[in-house]
Scaffold this motif. Structure first.
Motif, PDB file in Angstrom:
ATOM      1  N   GLY A   1       6.935   3.138   4.963  1.00  0.00           N
ATOM      2  CA  GLY A   1       6.794   2.463   6.138  1.00  0.00           C
ATOM      3  C   GLY A   1       5.120   2.675   6.522  1.00  0.00           C
ATOM      4  N   PHE A   2       4.541   3.804   6.099  1.00  0.00           N
ATOM      5  CA  PHE A   2       3.079   3.905   6.338  1.00  0.00           C
ATOM      6  C   PHE A   2       2.378   3.214   5.296  1.00  0.00           C
ATOM      7  CE2 PHE A   2       4.409   8.363   7.834  1.00  0.00           C
ATOM      8  CZ  PHE A   2       3.455   8.376   9.184  1.00  0.00           C
ATOM      9  N   ARG A   3       2.970   2.830   4.265  1.00  0.00           N
ATOM     10  CA  ARG A   3       2.047   1.959   3.484  1.00  0.00           C
ATOM     11  C   ARG A   3       2.016   0.505   3.935  1.00  0.00           C
ATOM     12  NH1 ARG A   3       2.861  -2.259  -0.038  1.00  0.00           N
ATOM     13  NH2 ARG A   3       4.935  -2.209   0.229  1.00  0.00           N
ATOM     14  N   ILE A   4       3.191   0.084   4.412  1.00  0.00           N
ATOM     15  CA  ILE A   4       3.205  -1.242   5.104  1.00  0.00           C
ATOM     16  C   ILE A   4       2.132  -1.249   6.396  1.00  0.00           C
ATOM     17  CG2 ILE A   4       4.814  -2.892   6.469  1.00  0.00           C
ATOM     18  CD1 ILE A   4       6.904  -2.010   4.412  1.00  0.00           C
ATOM     19  N   PHE A   5       2.523  -0.194   7.290  1.00  0.00           N
ATOM     20  CA  PHE A   5       1.766  -0.156   8.382  1.00  0.00           C
ATOM     21  C   PHE A   5       0.223  -0.134   7.925  1.00  0.00           C
ATOM     22  CE2 PHE A   5      -0.699   2.750  11.454  1.00  0.00           C
ATOM     23  CZ  PHE A   5      -0.497   1.845  12.708  1.00  0.00           C
ATOM     24  N   LEU A   6      -0.218   0.807   7.113  1.00  0.00           N
ATOM     25  CA  LEU A   6      -1.672   0.754   6.893  1.00  0.00           C
ATOM     26  C   LEU A   6      -2.288  -0.471   6.111  1.00  0.00           C
ATOM     27  CD1 LEU A   6      -2.046   4.711   5.797  1.00  0.00           C
ATOM     28  CD2 LEU A   6      -2.789   3.583   7.816  1.00  0.00           C
TER      29      LEU A   6
ATOM     30  N   MET B   1      -6.417   3.104 -19.785  1.00  0.00           N
ATOM     31  CA  MET B   1      -7.971   3.123 -19.286  1.00  0.00           C
ATOM     32  C   MET B   1      -7.906   3.102 -17.714  1.00  0.00           C
ATOM     33  SD  MET B   1     -11.266   2.134 -20.671  1.00  0.00           S
ATOM     34  CE  MET B   1     -12.803   2.030 -20.061  1.00  0.00           C
ATOM     35  N   LEU B   2      -8.674   3.900 -17.063  1.00  0.00           N
ATOM     36  CA  LEU B   2      -8.375   3.848 -15.609  1.00  0.00           C
ATOM     37  C   LEU B   2      -9.639   3.079 -14.864  1.00  0.00           C
ATOM     38  CD1 LEU B   2      -7.220   7.349 -14.609  1.00  0.00           C
ATOM     39  CD2 LEU B   2      -5.884   5.384 -14.567  1.00  0.00           C
ATOM     40  N   ASP B   3      -9.288   2.136 -14.100  1.00  0.00           N
ATOM     41  CA  ASP B   3     -10.473   1.467 -13.459  1.00  0.00           C
ATOM     42  C   ASP B   3     -10.372   1.779 -11.931  1.00  0.00           C
ATOM     43  OD1 ASP B   3      -7.944   0.047 -12.971  1.00  0.00           O
ATOM     44  OD2 ASP B   3      -8.940  -1.964 -13.061  1.00  0.00           O
ATOM     45  N   LEU B   4     -11.547   1.335 -11.201  1.00  0.00           N
ATOM     46  CA  LEU B   4     -11.434   1.754  -9.852  1.00  0.00           C
ATOM     47  C   LEU B   4     -10.137   1.336  -8.860  1.00  0.00           C
ATOM     48  CD1 LEU B   4     -13.092   3.091  -7.438  1.00  0.00           C
ATOM     49  CD2 LEU B   4     -14.153   0.911  -7.401  1.00  0.00           C
ATOM     50  N   THR B   5      -9.588   0.078  -9.405  1.00  0.00           N
ATOM     51  CA  THR B   5      -8.537  -0.526  -8.601  1.00  0.00           C
ATOM     52  C   THR B   5      -7.349   0.428  -8.766  1.00  0.00           C
ATOM     53  OG1 THR B   5      -9.501  -2.486  -9.006  1.00  0.00           O
ATOM     54  CG2 THR B   5      -7.052  -2.573  -8.375  1.00  0.00           C
ATOM     55  N   THR B   6      -7.143   0.840  -9.894  1.00  0.00           N
ATOM     56  CA  THR B   6      -5.989   1.799 -10.483  1.00  0.00           C
ATOM     57  C   THR B   6      -6.246   3.076  -9.644  1.00  0.00           C
ATOM     58  OG1 THR B   6      -5.729   0.772 -12.601  1.00  0.00           O
ATOM     59  CG2 THR B   6      -4.620   2.632 -12.469  1.00  0.00           C
ATOM     60  N   VAL B   7      -7.234   3.636  -9.618  1.00  0.00           N
ATOM     61  CA  VAL B   7      -7.320   4.908  -9.222  1.00  0.00           C
ATOM     62  C   VAL B   7      -7.353   4.801  -7.467  1.00  0.00           C
ATOM     63  CG1 VAL B   7      -9.182   6.685  -8.527  1.00  0.00           C
ATOM     64  CG2 VAL B   7      -8.887   5.761 -10.778  1.00  0.00           C
ATOM     65  N   LEU B   8      -7.709   3.688  -6.990  1.00  0.00           N
ATOM     66  CA  LEU B   8      -7.438   3.606  -5.360  1.00  0.00           C
ATOM     67  C   LEU B   8      -6.134   3.315  -5.160  1.00  0.00           C
ATOM     68  CD1 LEU B   8     -10.671   1.260  -4.519  1.00  0.00           C
ATOM     69  CD2 LEU B   8     -10.336   3.839  -4.108  1.00  0.00           C
ATOM     70  N   SER B   9      -5.449   2.554  -5.861  1.00  0.00           N
ATOM     71  CA  SER B   9      -3.845   2.188  -5.615  1.00  0.00           C
ATOM     72  C   SER B   9      -3.082   3.503  -5.791  1.00  0.00           C
ATOM     73  CB  SER B   9      -3.475   1.264  -6.705  1.00  0.00           C
ATOM     74  OG  SER B   9      -4.000  -0.006  -6.659  1.00  0.00           O
ATOM     75  N   TYR B  10      -3.537   4.409  -6.729  1.00  0.00           N
ATOM     76  CA  TYR B  10      -2.665   5.658  -6.844  1.00  0.00           C
ATOM     77  C   TYR B  10      -3.174   6.615  -5.521  1.00  0.00           C
ATOM     78  CZ  TYR B  10      -0.730   4.707 -11.231  1.00  0.00           C
ATOM     79  OH  TYR B  10       0.367   4.129 -12.132  1.00  0.00           O
ATOM     80  N   GLY B  11      -4.371   6.657  -5.281  1.00  0.00           N
ATOM     81  CA  GLY B  11      -4.742   7.424  -4.074  1.00  0.00           C
ATOM     82  C   GLY B  11      -4.385   6.846  -2.789  1.00  0.00           C
ATOM     83  N   TYR B  12      -3.983   5.629  -2.706  1.00  0.00           N
ATOM     84  CA  TYR B  12      -3.244   5.146  -1.481  1.00  0.00           C
ATOM     85  C   TYR B  12      -1.921   5.559  -1.374  1.00  0.00           C
ATOM     86  CZ  TYR B  12      -2.075   1.553   1.825  1.00  0.00           C
ATOM     87  OH  TYR B  12      -1.553   0.763   3.126  1.00  0.00           O
ATOM     88  N   PHE B  13      -1.355   5.404  -2.479  1.00  0.00           N
ATOM     89  CA  PHE B  13       0.062   5.857  -2.763  1.00  0.00           C
ATOM     90  C   PHE B  13       0.476   7.205  -2.482  1.00  0.00           C
ATOM     91  CE2 PHE B  13       3.752   7.685  -5.290  1.00  0.00           C
ATOM     92  CZ  PHE B  13       4.612   7.144  -4.538  1.00  0.00           C
ATOM     93  N   LEU B  14      -0.589   8.082  -2.781  1.00  0.00           N
ATOM     94  CA  LEU B  14      -0.574   9.505  -2.283  1.00  0.00           C
ATOM     95  C   LEU B  14      -0.922   9.919  -0.997  1.00  0.00           C
ATOM     96  CD1 LEU B  14      -2.025  11.037  -5.854  1.00  0.00           C
ATOM     97  CD2 LEU B  14       0.241  11.060  -5.131  1.00  0.00           C
ATOM     98  N   LEU B  15      -1.824   8.969  -0.302  1.00  0.00           N
ATOM     99  CA  LEU B  15      -2.065   9.366   0.968  1.00  0.00           C
ATOM    100  C   LEU B  15      -0.615   8.844   1.743  1.00  0.00           C
ATOM    101  CD1 LEU B  15      -3.824   9.595   3.482  1.00  0.00           C
ATOM    102  CD2 LEU B  15      -4.244   7.001   3.179  1.00  0.00           C
ATOM    103  N   CYS B  16      -0.188   7.996   1.456  1.00  0.00           N
ATOM    104  CA  CYS B  16       1.156   7.548   2.252  1.00  0.00           C
ATOM    105  C   CYS B  16       2.159   8.518   1.859  1.00  0.00           C
ATOM    106  CB  CYS B  16       1.580   6.056   1.656  1.00  0.00           C
ATOM    107  SG  CYS B  16       0.419   4.873   2.302  1.00  0.00           S
ATOM    108  N   LEU B  17       2.184   8.809   0.595  1.00  0.00           N
ATOM    109  CA  LEU B  17       3.365  10.017   0.201  1.00  0.00           C
ATOM    110  C   LEU B  17       3.281  11.326   1.048  1.00  0.00           C
ATOM    111  CD1 LEU B  17       5.744  10.117  -1.483  1.00  0.00           C
ATOM    112  CD2 LEU B  17       4.381  10.994  -3.193  1.00  0.00           C
ATOM    113  N   VAL B  18       2.014  11.785   1.357  1.00  0.00           N
ATOM    114  CA  VAL B  18       1.434  12.918   1.895  1.00  0.00           C
ATOM    115  C   VAL B  18       1.850  12.665   3.375  1.00  0.00           C
ATOM    116  CG1 VAL B  18      -0.351  14.398   2.824  1.00  0.00           C
ATOM    117  CG2 VAL B  18      -0.160  13.705   0.342  1.00  0.00           C
ATOM    118  N   LEU B  19       1.554  11.705   3.937  1.00  0.00           N
ATOM    119  CA  LEU B  19       1.839  11.190   5.338  1.00  0.00           C
ATOM    120  C   LEU B  19       3.615  11.316   5.633  1.00  0.00           C
ATOM    121  CD1 LEU B  19      -0.606   8.403   6.383  1.00  0.00           C
ATOM    122  CD2 LEU B  19      -0.357  10.782   7.264  1.00  0.00           C
TER     123      LEU B  19
END
Length: 83
Positions: free
Chosen positions: A56-61, A1-19
Motif C-alpha cells: 500500500g505504501f509502495r502504491i501511494f508513494l 552486477m548492480l546498477d543505480l536503478t537496481t539499488v534504488l529499486s531495492y532501497g525503495y522496497f526496503l523503505l516501504c517495508l520499514v513503513l
C-alpha cells in the motif's frame, strides 16, 4: 552486477517495508483475532500485515513521487538535447 536503478529499486522496497513493519507494529492484533495468539502466530500475522501495508505504501508513494520523478527525468533529458 548492480546498477543505480537496481539499488534504488531495492532501497525503495526496503523503505516501504520499514513503513509497513512500523505501521503493523501499531495495530492491535488481539482485537483482530479476538483471542490470544502464540508468539509464532503473532509474528506471522505481523509479517503478513507488514507486507500488505508495504504494498500500500509502495502504491501511494508511486503516485506521489512518480510525477515528480518523471518531470525531473524529462527536464534532464531536455537539457541534454536528446529527444
Amino acid at each position: 552486477m548492480l546498477d543505480l536503478t537496481t539499488v534504488l529499486s531495492y532501497g525503495y522496497f526496503l523503505l516501504c517495508l520499514v513503513l509497513g513493519w512500523t505501521a503493523a507494529g501499531v495495530l492491535n492484533y488481539e482485537g483482530l483475532l479476538k483471542r490470544s495468539t502464540s508468539g509464532s502466530r503473532g509474528l506471522l500475522l505481523k509479517i503478513g500485515v507488514a507486507l500488505v501495508l508495504a504494498e500500500g505504501f509502495r502504491i501511494f508513494l508511486s503516485f506521489l513521487l512518480g510525477p515528480l520523478l518523471d518531470g525531473l527525468v524529462s527536464q534532464s533529458i531536455n537539457s541534454l538535447g536528446i529527444y
